[in-house]
Design an enzyme around this catalytic site. Structure first.
Site, PDB file in Angstrom:
ATOM      1  CE  LYS A 161      -4.243  -1.498   0.361  1.00 35.90           C
ATOM      2  NZ  LYS A 161      -5.324  -1.582  -0.742  1.00 35.90           N
ATOM      3  CG  ASP A 165      -4.050  -0.215  -4.183  1.00 34.75           C
ATOM      4  OD1 ASP A 165      -4.524   0.442  -4.895  1.00 34.75           O
ATOM      5  OD2 ASP A 165      -4.858  -1.503  -3.745  1.00 34.75           O
ATOM      6  CD  GLU A 188      -4.626  -3.705  -6.843  1.00 31.43           C
ATOM      7  OE1 GLU A 188      -5.858  -2.945  -6.291  1.00 31.43           O
ATOM      8  OE2 GLU A 188      -4.188  -4.635  -6.136  1.00 31.43           O
ATOM      9  CG  ASP A 199      -9.241  -1.118  -6.949  1.00 34.40           C
ATOM     10  OD1 ASP A 199     -10.555  -1.997  -7.170  1.00 34.40           O
ATOM     11  OD2 ASP A 199      -8.582  -1.499  -6.213  1.00 34.40           O
ATOM     12  CE  LYS A 207     -10.048  -4.787  -4.586  1.00 33.10           C
ATOM     13  NZ  LYS A 207     -10.090  -3.018  -3.815  1.00 33.10           N
TER      14      LYS A 207
END
Length: 368
Positions: A162, A190, A216, A241, A265
């Site tokens: 992250k 991400d 992402e 995303d 997702k």
């Protein structure tokens, strides 16, 4: 297979450590469980994990909206999944997260009725290995590097990092993680919409020497028209995303050549029905797809794993968050093996449910 009863549960589960991303910090997975009963005695399970900063939903709002959806579905056939999805959209706009839990439960029931594991019901095959990454939360560089080393010691071969802070700090984070974890580890990053367009280009350019698999959502999802500029300026592949929630988003991103891949997702796409539409668009565009999730339990990720087997264009997997739970409330479901490899159940339907003792301790409402 007429729906006779729906149960909704609030399911807050404490995490082993706070989960930190550029959008905020979470100490619990604040989920909602859906159980759909039919006149034939079958029970279908679904789950969602609302993020207010992404879905605009919370556990409390999903619990309330779920009651309206449940009332609308009582008396319908659980096999009419597309019709029931349209019915839920007619009841209330948006709220994709709680709708996904209902949609998953409907597919669970339909696959049970067919006597097939869900992936087979969807036309999928067990013809590939599902290997998940494990995520390093955003933190100070030395802490993130230490976390990456521990993840490697635990047997994972793919690490998702992250980022989304300042250019200097993010580069230092990745530099220290790469040095600590070594070159054998696959690194993904991400940003969770954390950068400006300029910072994204500058940071991704500086990160090119560290062999990053993909990045992402580098900028705000509202800035999706800037993704082609970022993609053209940088060699690190861009994965959409938050800017890719449904098939309309996917088609738009493909048309403007905004990204190299999609992160799928179920709670963004309102469940499996629209997820399959995104997958078909990705196949036509020859774009790879990652299947992931939010902070669902193993039940939610079991649904995601079944979906991951429906297409060879799905080649990245982000199924780690159930391993971050202090306790596992799920019975059946996916099994985590060495190296982050995941085994999908062969039981008819989803192949997962919840422990009765766990459900009995949760806040619940029953709609008949």
């Amino acid at each position: 297979m007429i729906i006779t009863q729906v149960e909704l549960y609030k399911s807050p589960v404490k995490l082993k450590e706070p989960f930190k991303i550029s959008l905020g910090i979470l100490t619990h997975a604040n989920n909602v469980i859906v159980r759909i009963h039919t006149a034939s005695g079958h029970i279908g399970y679904g789950e969602c994990s609302p993020f207010m900063t992404i879905h605009g939903e919370s556990m409390d709002t999903a619990f309330i909206v779920g009651q309206y959806l449940a009332k609308g579905l009582i008396g319908t056939s659980c096999l009419d999944i597309v019709s029931n999805s349209l019915l839920m959209d007619a009841i209330i706009y948006g709220n994709s997260c709680i709708k996904s839990a209902f949609n998953i439960a409907l597919y669970d029931l339909a696959a049970q009725h067919a006597g097939l594991p869900l992936y087979a019901f969807l036309g999928g095959k067990k013809d590939k290995i599902i290997q998940t990454d494990y995520t390093v939360s955003i933190d100070e560089p030395h802490k993130m590097a230490a976390d990456a080393v521990q993840i490697k010691k635990n047997g994972f071969e793919i690490i998702k990092v992250k980022v989304g802070g300042s250019k200097e700090l993010d580069v230092e984070r990745i530099r220290m993680i790469r040095e600590a974890a070594g070159d054998s580890i696959t690194l993904r990053i991400d940003a969770n919409q954390g950068w400006s367009v300029e910072t994204a280009i500058e940071t991704l350019t500086l990160l090119e020497p560290y062999n990053i698999q993909h990045c992402e959502e580098p900028v705000s999802r509202n800035l999706y028209t800037a993704l082609p500029k970022i993609r053209q300026a940088c060699r690190i592949p861009i994965m959409a995303d938050e800017s890719c929630c449904n098939s309309f988003d996917a088609e738009r991103l493909i048309q403007i050549q905004a990204c190299d891949s999609f992160n799928l997702k179920l709670s963004k796409s309102a469940g499996i029905t629209n997820a399959l539409n995104i997958i078909r668009l990705a196949e036509q565009a020859h774009m790879p797809v990652q299947v992931g999730g939010f902070l669902e339990s193993r039940l939610g990720f079991t649904a995601a794993a079944h979906v991951a087997l429906v297409s060879k264009t799905i080649c990245y997997y982000d199924f780690d968050t159930p391993l971050m739970f202090e306790a596992d409330p799920v019975r059946g479901g996916i099994v985590y093996q060495q190296r982050g490899i995941i085994e999908v159940p062969e039981t008819a339907g989803l192949g997962a449910g919840y422990q009765k003792d766990y459900l009995s301790g949760l806040e619940k409402i029953c709609i008949n």
